[in-house]
Design a protein around this motif. Structure first.
Motif, PDB file in Angstrom:
ATOM      1  N   ALA A  26      59.021  48.308   7.173  1.00 40.59           N
ATOM      2  CA  ALA A  26      58.118  48.942   6.234  1.00 40.59           C
ATOM      3  C   ALA A  26      57.163  49.888   6.955  1.00 40.59           C
ATOM      4  O   ALA A  26      56.849  50.971   6.486  1.00 40.59           O
ATOM      5  CB  ALA A  26      57.331  47.880   5.465  1.00 40.59           C
ATOM      6  N   VAL A  27      56.702  49.479   8.146  1.00 39.11           N
ATOM      7  CA  VAL A  27      55.804  50.315   8.935  1.00 39.11           C
ATOM      8  C   VAL A  27      56.509  51.589   9.367  1.00 39.11           C
ATOM      9  O   VAL A  27      55.969  52.681   9.301  1.00 39.11           O
ATOM     10  CB  VAL A  27      55.293  49.550  10.170  1.00 39.11           C
ATOM     11  CG1 VAL A  27      54.476  50.467  11.070  1.00 39.11           C
ATOM     12  CG2 VAL A  27      54.458  48.360   9.721  1.00 39.11           C
ATOM     13  N   VAL A  28      57.782  51.433   9.808  1.00 40.08           N
ATOM     14  CA  VAL A  28      58.564  52.588  10.240  1.00 40.08           C
ATOM     15  C   VAL A  28      58.710  53.590   9.105  1.00 40.08           C
ATOM     16  O   VAL A  28      58.468  54.778   9.261  1.00 40.08           O
ATOM     17  CB  VAL A  28      59.946  52.139  10.751  1.00 40.08           C
ATOM     18  CG1 VAL A  28      60.845  53.347  10.958  1.00 40.08           C
ATOM     19  CG2 VAL A  28      59.812  51.372  12.048  1.00 40.08           C
ATOM     20  N   SER A  29      59.079  53.135   7.924  1.00 36.01           N
ATOM     21  CA  SER A  29      59.259  54.014   6.783  1.00 36.01           C
ATOM     22  C   SER A  29      57.935  54.664   6.392  1.00 36.01           C
ATOM     23  O   SER A  29      57.890  55.837   6.040  1.00 36.01           O
ATOM     24  CB  SER A  29      59.817  53.217   5.592  1.00 36.01           C
ATOM     25  OG  SER A  29      61.067  52.658   5.908  1.00 36.01           O
TER      26      SER A  29
ATOM     27  N   ILE B 158      57.190  56.516  16.882  1.00 42.41           N
ATOM     28  CA  ILE B 158      58.122  55.939  17.838  1.00 42.41           C
ATOM     29  C   ILE B 158      59.535  56.288  17.399  1.00 42.41           C
ATOM     30  O   ILE B 158      59.750  56.673  16.241  1.00 42.41           O
ATOM     31  CB  ILE B 158      57.940  54.405  17.948  1.00 42.41           C
ATOM     32  CG1 ILE B 158      58.143  53.744  16.572  1.00 42.41           C
ATOM     33  CG2 ILE B 158      56.572  54.069  18.524  1.00 42.41           C
ATOM     34  CD1 ILE B 158      58.074  52.222  16.619  1.00 42.41           C
ATOM     35  N   PRO B 159      60.522  56.200  18.293  1.00 44.63           N
ATOM     36  CA  PRO B 159      61.891  56.577  17.924  1.00 44.63           C
ATOM     37  C   PRO B 159      62.403  55.866  16.672  1.00 44.63           C
ATOM     38  O   PRO B 159      63.135  56.446  15.861  1.00 44.63           O
ATOM     39  CB  PRO B 159      62.708  56.185  19.161  1.00 44.63           C
ATOM     40  CG  PRO B 159      61.741  56.267  20.286  1.00 44.63           C
ATOM     41  CD  PRO B 159      60.418  55.820  19.723  1.00 44.63           C
ATOM     42  N   GLU B 160      62.024  54.594  16.513  1.00 41.78           N
ATOM     43  CA  GLU B 160      62.506  53.820  15.367  1.00 41.78           C
ATOM     44  C   GLU B 160      62.029  54.393  14.030  1.00 41.78           C
ATOM     45  O   GLU B 160      62.613  54.098  12.985  1.00 41.78           O
ATOM     46  CB  GLU B 160      62.050  52.363  15.503  1.00 41.78           C
ATOM     47  CG  GLU B 160      62.797  51.574  16.581  1.00 41.78           C
ATOM     48  CD  GLU B 160      62.387  51.934  17.999  1.00 41.78           C
ATOM     49  OE1 GLU B 160      63.106  51.545  18.945  1.00 41.78           O
ATOM     50  OE2 GLU B 160      61.343  52.621  18.173  1.00 41.78           O
ATOM     51  N   ASP B 161      60.983  55.222  14.043  1.00 40.45           N
ATOM     52  CA  ASP B 161      60.491  55.833  12.806  1.00 40.45           C
ATOM     53  C   ASP B 161      61.527  56.754  12.169  1.00 40.45           C
ATOM     54  O   ASP B 161      61.472  57.025  10.973  1.00 40.45           O
ATOM     55  CB  ASP B 161      59.211  56.628  13.077  1.00 40.45           C
ATOM     56  CG  ASP B 161      58.036  55.728  13.405  1.00 40.45           C
ATOM     57  OD1 ASP B 161      58.026  54.574  12.933  1.00 40.45           O
ATOM     58  OD2 ASP B 161      57.135  56.162  14.141  1.00 40.45           O
ATOM     59  N   VAL B 162      62.452  57.253  12.985  1.00 40.34           N
ATOM     60  CA  VAL B 162      63.526  58.093  12.457  1.00 40.34           C
ATOM     61  C   VAL B 162      64.892  57.459  12.730  1.00 40.34           C
ATOM     62  O   VAL B 162      65.917  58.141  12.761  1.00 40.34           O
ATOM     63  CB  VAL B 162      63.466  59.524  13.039  1.00 40.34           C
ATOM     64  CG1 VAL B 162      62.277  60.282  12.467  1.00 40.34           C
ATOM     65  CG2 VAL B 162      63.400  59.493  14.562  1.00 40.34           C
ATOM     66  N   GLY B 163      64.893  56.140  12.966  1.00 38.83           N
ATOM     67  CA  GLY B 163      66.154  55.417  13.125  1.00 38.83           C
ATOM     68  C   GLY B 163      66.775  55.500  14.494  1.00 38.83           C
ATOM     69  O   GLY B 163      67.966  55.228  14.651  1.00 38.83           O
ATOM     70  N   LEU B 164      65.993  55.877  15.515  1.00 41.00           N
ATOM     71  CA  LEU B 164      66.541  56.001  16.863  1.00 41.00           C
ATOM     72  C   LEU B 164      66.086  54.853  17.750  1.00 41.00           C
ATOM     73  O   LEU B 164      65.158  54.124  17.430  1.00 41.00           O
ATOM     74  CB  LEU B 164      66.098  57.324  17.488  1.00 41.00           C
ATOM     75  CG  LEU B 164      66.540  58.599  16.772  1.00 41.00           C
ATOM     76  CD1 LEU B 164      65.996  59.819  17.494  1.00 41.00           C
ATOM     77  CD2 LEU B 164      68.056  58.677  16.666  1.00 41.00           C
TER      78      LEU B 164
END
Length: 293
Positions: free
Chosen positions: A52-55, A92-98
């Motif tokens: 949820a934070v990433v999205s 962070i990379p995970e914010d765009v799925g990386l």
């Protein structure tokens, strides 16, 4: 996780047989015809609190862009720039799925003969664009400009060298032009960046509007571009090469400007280089919600 299902992602552009001339020739602007390949990114489950934070982070970037970019002629105010930088700095990379664990970012035993840059567009509208660029080690995005544009660049993964320039006199294209039609530019950056690092910002006439990226290791960076390139609106991309001082007058003119300790170069516009060709892939990371659509 991310997989690229095809290595031949884009049709090759036919290379001109003519030698690149100086700027008083007509500069032919070529276009890359992109062929999409699938980029599969793991989408986190809604029940996952971290997801949820990433999205939310990517959504915050998008919502901020809605406020920051108000039209083609508008340069964002300092407060808006600071706010968007604050959000991007926290990405962070995970914010765009990386992830750094993806195969693309792991060291290769053999270097690619001609490493190619790949791009994935998250969003593109009239006022701004969000795009991720993937650079294999030693890949280059050649020296190019951003006419009437403000660009925020956030290095997400990897290490890259960035060199950037601004025109000495951006408002008068006929001033400080050498006999070869090269223009005098001031070096703004010439250094290596490693993620995580602060967001860099360039403006229509400052901040290193003309820049070149060279990947030291496999890299991924997010560009927030406002407004996007548009040939119809006079925002076509031009490419340049550095040239040496061609005569004594050139050298004397530069020496006058070197008094401030800065570095200057002549930049000559060239035809679109082969290295600028990119592969286009589909963005499959966390989605954004456009409430105005």
């Amino acid at each position: 996780m991310m997989t690229v299902e095809s290595s031949g992602l884009v049709d090759q552009i036919t290379k001109s047989d003519h030698a690149v001339g100086i700027v008083d020739k007509v500069i032919t602007k070529k276009r890359c015809v992109k062929k999409k390949a699938r980029l599969q990114l793991k989408r986190p489950a809604v029940r996952d609190q971290e997801a949820a934070v990433v999205s939310t982070t990517l959504q915050k970037v998008f919502d901020s862009c809605r406020r920051v970019f108000k039209g083609a002629a508008a340069v964002p105010c300092a407060a808006d720039v600071q706010n968007l930088c604050r959000i991007l700095d926290g990405m962070i990379p995970e914010d765009v799925g990386l992830s750094k664990d993806l195969q693309f970012f792991k060291p290769k035993t053999e270097a690619e003969v001609t490493p190619r840059v790949t791009s994935a567009t998250i969003y593109k509208g009239h006022n701004f664009e969000l795009c991720i660029f993937f650079l294999p080690a030693s890949a280059v995005i050649p020296l190019h400009n951003h006419p009437e544009m403000t660009v925020f660049s956030k290095l997400l993964l990897g290490t890259m060298h960035i060199k950037s320039y601004d025109w000495v006199d951006p408002l008068n294209s006929d001033f400080l032009i050498s006999p070869s039609k090269s223009r005098l530019a001031k070096l703004k950056a010439n250094r290596i960046f490693t993620a995580p690092c602060d967001t860099s910002v360039l403006y229509p006439t400052s901040g290193g509007n003309i820049h070149e990226f060279t990947a030291i290791t496999p890299c991924a960076f997010l560009d927030v571009i406002g407004p996007p390139y548009s040939k119809d609106d006079g925002r076509d991309c031009s490419y340049y090469k550095e040239t040496s001082c061609l005569n004594l007058l050139d050298r004397e003119e530069i020496e006058e400007y070197k008094a401030d300790g800065s570095c200057y170069r002549w930049l000559e516009e060239i035809e679109t280089p082969k290295e600028s060709e990119m592969d286009g892939i589909e963005y499959m990371g966390p989605k954004i919600i456009d409430s105005t659509a």
